[in-house]
Design a protein around this motif. Sequence first.
Motif, PDB file in Angstrom:
ATOM      1  N   PHE A  50      34.794  25.122  37.594  1.00 14.94           N
ATOM      2  CA  PHE A  50      34.081  25.704  38.726  1.00 14.94           C
ATOM      3  C   PHE A  50      34.814  26.861  39.406  1.00 14.94           C
ATOM      4  CE2 PHE A  50      32.390  21.333  38.478  1.00 14.94           C
ATOM      5  CZ  PHE A  50      31.067  21.661  38.235  1.00 14.94           C
ATOM      6  N   CYS A  51      35.975  27.247  38.926  1.00 16.63           N
ATOM      7  CA  CYS A  51      36.745  28.318  39.569  1.00 16.63           C
ATOM      8  C   CYS A  51      36.122  29.682  39.265  1.00 16.63           C
ATOM      9  CB  CYS A  51      38.189  28.283  39.074  1.00 16.63           C
ATOM     10  SG  CYS A  51      39.187  29.622  39.745  1.00 16.63           S
ATOM     11  N   PRO A  52      35.664  30.425  40.296  1.00 17.77           N
ATOM     12  CA  PRO A  52      35.049  31.719  40.042  1.00 17.77           C
ATOM     13  C   PRO A  52      36.032  32.761  39.494  1.00 17.77           C
ATOM     14  CG  PRO A  52      35.172  31.302  42.405  1.00 17.77           C
ATOM     15  CD  PRO A  52      35.621  30.063  41.713  1.00 17.77           C
ATOM     16  N   VAL A  53      37.281  32.688  39.886  1.00 20.20           N
ATOM     17  CA  VAL A  53      38.272  33.641  39.372  1.00 20.20           C
ATOM     18  C   VAL A  53      38.543  33.374  37.897  1.00 20.20           C
ATOM     19  CG1 VAL A  53      40.644  34.483  39.579  1.00 20.20           C
ATOM     20  CG2 VAL A  53      39.310  33.991  41.638  1.00 20.20           C
ATOM     21  N   GLY A  54      38.757  32.106  37.551  1.00 21.10           N
ATOM     22  CA  GLY A  54      38.984  31.762  36.145  1.00 21.10           C
ATOM     23  C   GLY A  54      37.801  32.134  35.280  1.00 21.10           C
ATOM     24  N   ASP A  55      36.587  31.869  35.763  1.00 19.28           N
ATOM     25  CA  ASP A  55      35.391  32.220  35.011  1.00 19.28           C
ATOM     26  C   ASP A  55      35.303  33.729  34.804  1.00 19.28           C
ATOM     27  OD1 ASP A  55      32.570  31.431  33.994  1.00 19.28           O
ATOM     28  OD2 ASP A  55      32.221  33.075  35.403  1.00 19.28           O
ATOM     29  N   SER A  56      35.596  34.494  35.839  1.00 15.74           N
ATOM     30  CA  SER A  56      35.533  35.955  35.721  1.00 15.74           C
ATOM     31  C   SER A  56      36.557  36.488  34.733  1.00 15.74           C
ATOM     32  CB  SER A  56      35.753  36.607  37.092  1.00 15.74           C
ATOM     33  OG  SER A  56      34.718  36.254  37.984  1.00 15.74           O
ATOM     34  N   LEU A  57      37.756  35.923  34.751  1.00 15.97           N
ATOM     35  CA  LEU A  57      38.784  36.360  33.810  1.00 15.97           C
ATOM     36  C   LEU A  57      38.415  35.986  32.378  1.00 15.97           C
ATOM     37  CD1 LEU A  57      42.021  35.431  35.775  1.00 15.97           C
ATOM     38  CD2 LEU A  57      41.247  37.734  35.181  1.00 15.97           C
ATOM     39  N   GLU A  58      37.867  34.807  32.194  1.00 15.84           N
ATOM     40  CA  GLU A  58      37.553  34.335  30.849  1.00 15.84           C
ATOM     41  C   GLU A  58      36.323  35.013  30.261  1.00 15.84           C
ATOM     42  OE1 GLU A  58      37.351  30.137  28.406  1.00 15.84           O
ATOM     43  OE2 GLU A  58      37.510  30.117  30.579  1.00 15.84           O
ATOM     44  N   ASN A  59      35.335  35.312  31.088  1.00 16.55           N
ATOM     45  CA  ASN A  59      34.057  35.820  30.585  1.00 16.55           C
ATOM     46  C   ASN A  59      33.771  37.271  30.940  1.00 16.55           C
ATOM     47  OD1 ASN A  59      33.021  33.311  29.386  1.00 16.55           O
ATOM     48  ND2 ASN A  59      33.193  32.576  31.477  1.00 16.55           N
ATOM     49  N   GLY A  60      34.660  37.879  31.666  1.00 21.51           N
ATOM     50  CA  GLY A  60      34.430  39.261  32.075  1.00 21.51           C
ATOM     51  C   GLY A  60      33.450  39.343  33.231  1.00 21.51           C
ATOM     52  N   VAL A  61      33.419  40.458  33.878  1.00 17.93           N
ATOM     53  CA  VAL A  61      32.550  40.664  35.030  1.00 17.93           C
ATOM     54  C   VAL A  61      32.238  42.155  35.125  1.00 17.93           C
ATOM     55  CG1 VAL A  61      34.500  40.921  36.636  1.00 17.93           C
ATOM     56  CG2 VAL A  61      32.298  40.173  37.497  1.00 17.93           C
ATOM     57  N   ASN A  62      31.046  42.484  35.597  1.00 10.88           N
ATOM     58  CA  ASN A  62      30.706  43.889  35.815  1.00 10.88           C
ATOM     59  C   ASN A  62      31.455  44.385  37.044  1.00 10.88           C
ATOM     60  OD1 ASN A  62      28.854  43.996  33.681  1.00 10.88           O
ATOM     61  ND2 ASN A  62      27.248  43.123  34.969  1.00 10.88           N
ATOM     62  N   LEU A  63      32.004  45.554  36.956  1.00 11.22           N
ATOM     63  CA  LEU A  63      32.755  46.152  38.052  1.00 11.22           C
ATOM     64  C   LEU A  63      32.056  47.437  38.475  1.00 11.22           C
ATOM     65  CD1 LEU A  63      35.276  46.404  39.879  1.00 11.22           C
ATOM     66  CD2 LEU A  63      36.379  47.588  37.960  1.00 11.22           C
ATOM     67  N   THR A  64      31.754  47.537  39.738  1.00  6.09           N
ATOM     68  CA  THR A  64      31.172  48.739  40.305  1.00  6.09           C
ATOM     69  C   THR A  64      32.165  49.315  41.291  1.00  6.09           C
ATOM     70  OG1 THR A  64      28.962  47.782  40.125  1.00  6.09           O
ATOM     71  CG2 THR A  64      29.215  49.656  41.596  1.00  6.09           C
ATOM     72  N   THR A  65      32.446  50.586  41.179  1.00  6.86           N
ATOM     73  CA  THR A  65      33.378  51.219  42.104  1.00  6.86           C
ATOM     74  C   THR A  65      32.712  52.409  42.773  1.00  6.86           C
ATOM     75  OG1 THR A  65      34.295  52.670  40.397  1.00  6.86           O
ATOM     76  CG2 THR A  65      35.398  50.563  40.733  1.00  6.86           C
ATOM     77  N   GLU A  66      33.212  52.763  43.930  1.00 13.07           N
ATOM     78  CA  GLU A  66      32.767  53.957  44.618  1.00 13.07           C
ATOM     79  C   GLU A  66      33.942  54.474  45.424  1.00 13.07           C
ATOM     80  OE1 GLU A  66      30.460  53.451  48.516  1.00 13.07           O
ATOM     81  OE2 GLU A  66      29.860  51.672  47.354  1.00 13.07           O
ATOM     82  N   TYR A  67      33.881  55.713  45.784  1.00 20.02           N
ATOM     83  CA  TYR A  67      34.909  56.249  46.664  1.00 20.02           C
ATOM     84  C   TYR A  67      34.232  56.996  47.784  1.00 20.02           C
ATOM     85  CZ  TYR A  67      34.218  60.694  44.217  1.00 20.02           C
ATOM     86  OH  TYR A  67      33.675  61.826  43.686  1.00 20.02           O
ATOM     87  N   VAL A  68      34.905  57.023  48.922  1.00 22.52           N
ATOM     88  CA  VAL A  68      34.375  57.677  50.097  1.00 22.52           C
ATOM     89  C   VAL A  68      35.424  58.667  50.569  1.00 22.52           C
ATOM     90  CG1 VAL A  68      33.600  57.352  52.467  1.00 22.52           C
ATOM     91  CG2 VAL A  68      33.100  55.584  50.741  1.00 22.52           C
ATOM     92  N   LEU A  69      35.040  59.929  50.609  1.00 25.70           N
ATOM     93  CA  LEU A  69      35.933  60.965  51.135  1.00 25.70           C
ATOM     94  C   LEU A  69      35.773  61.015  52.651  1.00 25.70           C
ATOM     95  CD1 LEU A  69      35.350  63.832  48.557  1.00 25.70           C
ATOM     96  CD2 LEU A  69      37.275  62.237  48.686  1.00 25.70           C
ATOM     97  N   GLU A  70      36.875  60.957  53.348  1.00 23.79           N
ATOM     98  CA  GLU A  70      36.822  60.997  54.810  1.00 23.79           C
ATOM     99  C   GLU A  70      37.641  62.129  55.338  1.00 23.79           C
ATOM    100  OE1 GLU A  70      37.493  57.187  56.579  1.00 23.79           O
ATOM    101  OE2 GLU A  70      36.358  56.198  55.020  1.00 23.79           O
TER     102      GLU A  70
END
Length: 70
Positions: A50-70
């Motif tokens: 049931f560990c979400p971190v372990g599941d993400s490491l074992e099965n991969g996860v979609n990663l979305t990134t963005e940047y904000v210029l300030e």
Amino acid sequence: IDLEGDLDSEGFKGSEDVRPGFQNVRAKFHIKANASKEKIEKLVKNIERFCPVGDSLENGVNLTTEYVLE
């Protein structure tokens, strides 16, 4: 929990042949309890299941990134 992993530093230095992430990650549980070995093993299996971190490491996860210029 102790975590350690194997990482080829050439990956984050820009090498095209090596991915920048960890190739292996190992977890070691340090458990101090007055419970039977069977109960502790059952607990660890539930944590792994049931560990979400372990599941993400074992099965991969979609990663979305963005940047904000300030």
